[in-house]
Write a protein that holds these residues in place. Structure first.
Motif, PDB file in Angstrom:
ATOM      1  N   THR A  92     -16.511  48.687  16.032  1.00 40.10           N
ATOM      2  CA  THR A  92     -17.591  48.977  16.600  1.00 40.10           C
ATOM      3  C   THR A  92     -17.672  48.149  17.792  1.00 40.10           C
ATOM      4  OG1 THR A  92     -20.197  48.596  16.203  1.00 40.10           O
ATOM      5  CG2 THR A  92     -18.654  46.774  15.452  1.00 40.10           C
ATOM      6  N   SER A 140     -26.166  52.130  12.524  1.00 41.43           N
ATOM      7  CA  SER A 140     -25.127  52.487  11.479  1.00 41.43           C
ATOM      8  C   SER A 140     -25.052  53.918  11.420  1.00 41.43           C
ATOM      9  CB  SER A 140     -24.897  51.619  10.167  1.00 41.43           C
ATOM     10  OG  SER A 140     -26.281  52.034   9.603  1.00 41.43           O
ATOM     11  N   GLN A 141     -26.338  54.589  11.388  1.00 48.56           N
ATOM     12  CA  GLN A 141     -26.298  56.182  11.345  1.00 48.56           C
ATOM     13  C   GLN A 141     -25.353  56.432  10.159  1.00 48.56           C
ATOM     14  OE1 GLN A 141     -25.853  58.371  15.066  1.00 48.56           O
ATOM     15  NE2 GLN A 141     -25.400  56.386  15.817  1.00 48.56           N
ATOM     16  N   PRO A 142     -25.749  55.969   8.748  1.00 48.18           N
ATOM     17  CA  PRO A 142     -24.973  56.481   7.710  1.00 48.18           C
ATOM     18  C   PRO A 142     -25.018  58.035   7.291  1.00 48.18           C
ATOM     19  CG  PRO A 142     -27.046  55.455   6.990  1.00 48.18           C
ATOM     20  CD  PRO A 142     -26.913  55.397   8.462  1.00 48.18           C
ATOM     21  N   ASN A 143     -23.829  58.328   7.146  1.00 45.18           N
ATOM     22  CA  ASN A 143     -23.570  59.873   6.841  1.00 45.18           C
ATOM     23  C   ASN A 143     -22.962  59.949   5.417  1.00 45.18           C
ATOM     24  OD1 ASN A 143     -22.786  62.614   6.540  1.00 45.18           O
ATOM     25  ND2 ASN A 143     -21.607  62.746   8.346  1.00 45.18           N
ATOM     26  N   LEU A 147     -19.018  58.168   4.151  1.00 49.80           N
ATOM     27  CA  LEU A 147     -19.356  56.690   4.115  1.00 49.80           C
ATOM     28  C   LEU A 147     -17.890  55.726   4.387  1.00 49.80           C
ATOM     29  CD1 LEU A 147     -21.793  56.703   1.204  1.00 49.80           C
ATOM     30  CD2 LEU A 147     -22.337  56.506   3.574  1.00 49.80           C
ATOM     31  N   ASP A 151     -15.823  53.518  11.561  1.00 48.38           N
ATOM     32  CA  ASP A 151     -16.937  52.799  12.139  1.00 48.38           C
ATOM     33  C   ASP A 151     -18.156  52.444  11.305  1.00 48.38           C
ATOM     34  OD1 ASP A 151     -17.662  55.400  11.780  1.00 48.38           O
ATOM     35  OD2 ASP A 151     -19.109  55.675  13.615  1.00 48.38           O
ATOM     36  N   PHE A 152     -18.399  53.185  10.320  1.00 54.04           N
ATOM     37  CA  PHE A 152     -19.544  52.815   9.413  1.00 54.04           C
ATOM     38  C   PHE A 152     -19.207  51.811   8.503  1.00 54.04           C
ATOM     39  CE2 PHE A 152     -21.711  53.357   5.102  1.00 54.04           C
ATOM     40  CZ  PHE A 152     -22.792  53.152   5.463  1.00 54.04           C
ATOM     41  N   LYS A 155     -19.357  48.535  10.400  1.00 54.64           N
ATOM     42  CA  LYS A 155     -20.830  48.102  10.726  1.00 54.64           C
ATOM     43  C   LYS A 155     -21.306  47.399   9.398  1.00 54.64           C
ATOM     44  CE  LYS A 155     -21.846  51.643  14.196  1.00 54.64           C
ATOM     45  NZ  LYS A 155     -22.279  52.983  14.464  1.00 54.64           N
TER      46      LYS A 155
END
Length: 309
Positions: A92, A140-143, A147, A151-152, A155
């Motif tokens: 990040t 974090s914009q979790p998808n 997951l 990058d997630f 974070k």
């Protein structure tokens, strides 16, 4: 004159701690992450211990309670915090890492309400915690479909660093021991460094042979050890005595500005609108949690920074 000095030291501390995130990111190009953090605190811990010997009459812990205080600080506030932070920041930006870490004072308040009998969480405080979590989610914009993306996960590791530091801050308050803060910091740094060396040894990807000793690597290490750690904590001790804990907490919300600026200037890291939005939401959560303390302290803060008293 005193007010101007306090303001200058406050900005310098925010700049030192904010730009440290940039230095971490830069140094991770040359050091394995946990080993990098351990070496940083090898140096900083020795310097801080020397200062404790000079500045206090209690340069080492003596009682069981004092050693418990140091062990909690070293395990959670040094080793846990920095191991998670250094590994997480590989994935990040400096600004995002600094903003997630700025969630730590919000978490500290939440842990205090749960773990300290004298504290209780009101509805506004719950709303403040929720806002802080929303701010982290914005960053974090979790998808749900991805997951495990690097990058997630990075974070989440930085968030784990903030949780570790906040929990350590509260647990140290539960320990009935009095120790000069300089001494507590020095021994926590040294023992925390040893713990991180142990973790680094246990990680197959880390070794001293993997370090690339370049001028840039040395510059990052020296900056983190001397400026961000040793000098930064000396300024922190001075301001803590002059301004108090509420004002010092505000450093966490100025530091991300310097993290963003230094990351952009030295590493060409982008600063997106979502980064700014996440920061503002987390700061709003902090203000909601600390609304009464802030309202009580604002007059004294204005006096300290402007009238010189």
């Amino acid at each position: 004159m005193t007010g101007s000095r306090n303001a200058l030291l406050f900005v310098l501390l925010a700049a030192a701690w904010g730009s440290a995130f940039m230095a971490i990111k830069a140094g991770l190009e040359y050091f394995p992450p946990v080993l990098f953090a351990a070496i940083r605190y090898d140096v900083a811990g020795v310097l801080m211990l020397a200062y404790a010997v000079y500045a206090t009459d209690r340069w080492r812990p003596r009682t069981g309670g004092e050693w418990r205080l140091v062990l909690v600080g070293s395990a959670l506030m040094i080793a846990g915090y920095h191991a998670f932070l250094f590994v997480g920041e590989k994935e990040t930006t400096s600004a995002v890492a600094a903003i997630i870490v700025s969630f730590s004072p919000v978490l500290t308040t939440g842990f205090a309400r749960v773990l300290l009998p004298s504290e209780r969480l009101e509805p506004a405080g719950i709303a403040g915690l929720f806002l802080g979590l929303v701010g982290v989610a914005v960053l974090s914009q979790p998808n749900p479909n991805d997951l495990l993306a690097a990058d997630f996960v990075g974070k989440l590791l930085v968030l784990a660093a903030a949780v570790s530091f906040a929990l350590g801050s509260v647990l140290t308050r539960r320990i009935d021991a009095e120790l000069p803060i300089e001494t507590m910091e020095a021994w926590s740094m040294l023992l925390g460094a040893l713990m991180m060396h142990a973790v680094s040894i246990a990680r197959p990807s880390e070794s001293f042979a993997a370090i690339r000793w370049t001028p840039e690597a040395l510059a990052a290490l020296v900056y983190l050890s001397l400026v961000a750690s040793a000098l930064g904590f000396l300024v922190y001790f001075d301001l803590l005595e002059r301004l108090g804990p509420i004002e010092i907490n505000l450093v966490s919300y100025v530091a991300p500005v310097f993290a963003a600026l230094s990351g952009w200037y030295f590493l060409e890291e982008p600063v997106t609108p979502l980064t700014v939005a996440g920061f503002l939401v987390i700061f709003a959560g902090f203000c909601l949690l600390k609304r009464r303390a802030i309202s009580r302290e604002l007059p004294r803060l204005r006096a300290a920074f402007s009238s010189g008293r």
